[in-house]
Design an enzyme around this catalytic site. Sequence first.
Site, PDB file in Angstrom:
ATOM      1  N   GLU A 126       0.837  -1.191   0.000  1.00 60.70           N
ATOM      2  CA  GLU A 126       0.000   0.000   0.000  1.00 60.70           C
ATOM      3  C   GLU A 126       0.877   1.248   0.000  1.00 60.70           C
ATOM      4  O   GLU A 126       2.077   1.165   0.310  1.00 60.70           O
ATOM      5  CB  GLU A 126      -0.926  -0.004   1.217  1.00 60.70           C
ATOM      6  CG  GLU A 126      -1.911  -1.170   1.213  1.00 60.70           C
ATOM      7  CD  GLU A 126      -2.878  -1.141   2.388  1.00 60.70           C
ATOM      8  OE1 GLU A 126      -2.861  -0.145   3.150  1.00 60.70           O
ATOM      9  OE2 GLU A 126      -3.642  -2.113   2.547  1.00 60.70           O
ATOM     10  N   PRO A 127       0.302   2.413  -0.344  1.00 60.03           N
ATOM     11  CA  PRO A 127       1.111   3.636  -0.400  1.00 60.03           C
ATOM     12  C   PRO A 127       1.878   3.931   0.888  1.00 60.03           C
ATOM     13  O   PRO A 127       2.991   4.450   0.843  1.00 60.03           O
ATOM     14  CB  PRO A 127       0.070   4.723  -0.694  1.00 60.03           C
ATOM     15  CG  PRO A 127      -0.994   4.011  -1.479  1.00 60.03           C
ATOM     16  CD  PRO A 127      -1.064   2.639  -0.863  1.00 60.03           C
ATOM     17  N   GLU A 361       9.635  -7.494  -2.576  1.00 63.79           N
ATOM     18  CA  GLU A 361       9.490  -8.675  -1.714  1.00 63.79           C
ATOM     19  C   GLU A 361      10.445  -8.633  -0.518  1.00 63.79           C
ATOM     20  O   GLU A 361      11.010  -9.638  -0.110  1.00 63.79           O
ATOM     21  CB  GLU A 361       9.652  -9.969  -2.517  1.00 63.79           C
ATOM     22  CG  GLU A 361       8.480 -10.226  -3.442  1.00 63.79           C
ATOM     23  CD  GLU A 361       8.498 -11.599  -4.073  1.00 63.79           C
ATOM     24  OE1 GLU A 361       8.799 -12.585  -3.376  1.00 63.79           O
ATOM     25  OE2 GLU A 361       8.196 -11.685  -5.279  1.00 63.79           O
ATOM     26  N   SER A 364      16.610  -5.027   0.913  1.00 65.28           N
ATOM     27  CA  SER A 364      17.820  -5.610   1.496  1.00 65.28           C
ATOM     28  C   SER A 364      17.963  -5.295   2.981  1.00 65.28           C
ATOM     29  O   SER A 364      18.327  -6.164   3.783  1.00 65.28           O
ATOM     30  CB  SER A 364      19.062  -5.122   0.739  1.00 65.28           C
ATOM     31  OG  SER A 364      19.104  -5.671  -0.561  1.00 65.28           O
TER      32      SER A 364
END
Length: 378
Positions: A126-127, A361, A364
């Site tokens: 989401e934003p 996803e 790092s």
Amino acid sequence: MADQSFLHWPFFDPAHRDWAAQVEEVAAGLNIDHGDTDAACRTLVTTLGEAGILQRTASPDGTLDVRTLCLARETLARHDGLADFAFAMQGLGTGAISLFGSDAQKDAWLPQTRAGRAISAFALTEPQSGSDVANSTMTATRDGAHYVLNGQKTWISNGGIADVYTVFARTGDAPGARGLSAFVVPADTPGLTIAERLDTIAPHPLATLDFSDCRIPESARIGESGAGFKIAMAVLDVFRSTVAAAALGFARRALDEAVARVTARHVQGAPLSDLQMVQGHIADMAVDIDASALLVYRAAWTKDSGAPRITREAAMAKLFATDHAQEVIDKAVQLHGGDGVRSGETVEKLYREIRALRIYEGASDVQRVIIARQTLGH
């Protein structure tokens, strides 16, 4: 041909080697016009579906072989970054359905996505909540036998071209992570619109989705109410290792391009490869690639061997493989000299492709937090 000796490591069975050869044959035959990114992705999904490659992206019995997924992503990424994207998003988009969906949900969508006849997407970000999934604010309000969705999702891969979205929204069962649920939302559901298409340095179909009084039946919920965070994390546990595998594929292609360059290019009557400094770069690239491969396939093998969670192993694989693929590709650009930054050159495209993998996803630095917390025993 990139190095294939790793396929004989003890992580793999003969079936994995056969699968790698199958994907290699399909990937080597791809000839995709990238002038229209949306059209290219649709073509790739159809092509990979017809070739049987997408069959492994989902499983009606709820089992996904992570080594198989990683081998596919590594091979496809080495040949074509958008082909890797097309394969990966079919898996990520239906991961929740594969692992937690009802028989009706599986029957409705998995035959379509596995055959390349429907495109799937995973709508989590989401934003105001990227890596902080528990801070999601999109709502799914119960209304009789239906839920009404309101809110936005952004940076959604396949946004704008997907036929079905797995959407995570707050159902209010509890505060924080325990208040999220997962839903299957067809793209043509009234109230779901594309608010914005997002352009990036490596073109992929990405969009912001707007949900305004988007009404879906209770049967669209995946798993139990309030189980959305657990579902999302389980899916990411499977597919985070595959992001590392894609980075590995990009790195292998960069090394191949670098070796070809330094052996063909001559300076003062001798190939560049005769220079010790160049040999040092090539050695560093080879070490980074093998170290990444070991971490990637350790994580995949661990999950396939029955581990319920591989959060630490997957985080290590993604952190190391994506960060070091960036370094490998940067060295390849340097060894190409001016040609390395010429638009359209293979290493220039790899340079643009790799950067996003260190963000999506789980960035790092988020992976570092995960690894540190588990190491410290938190």
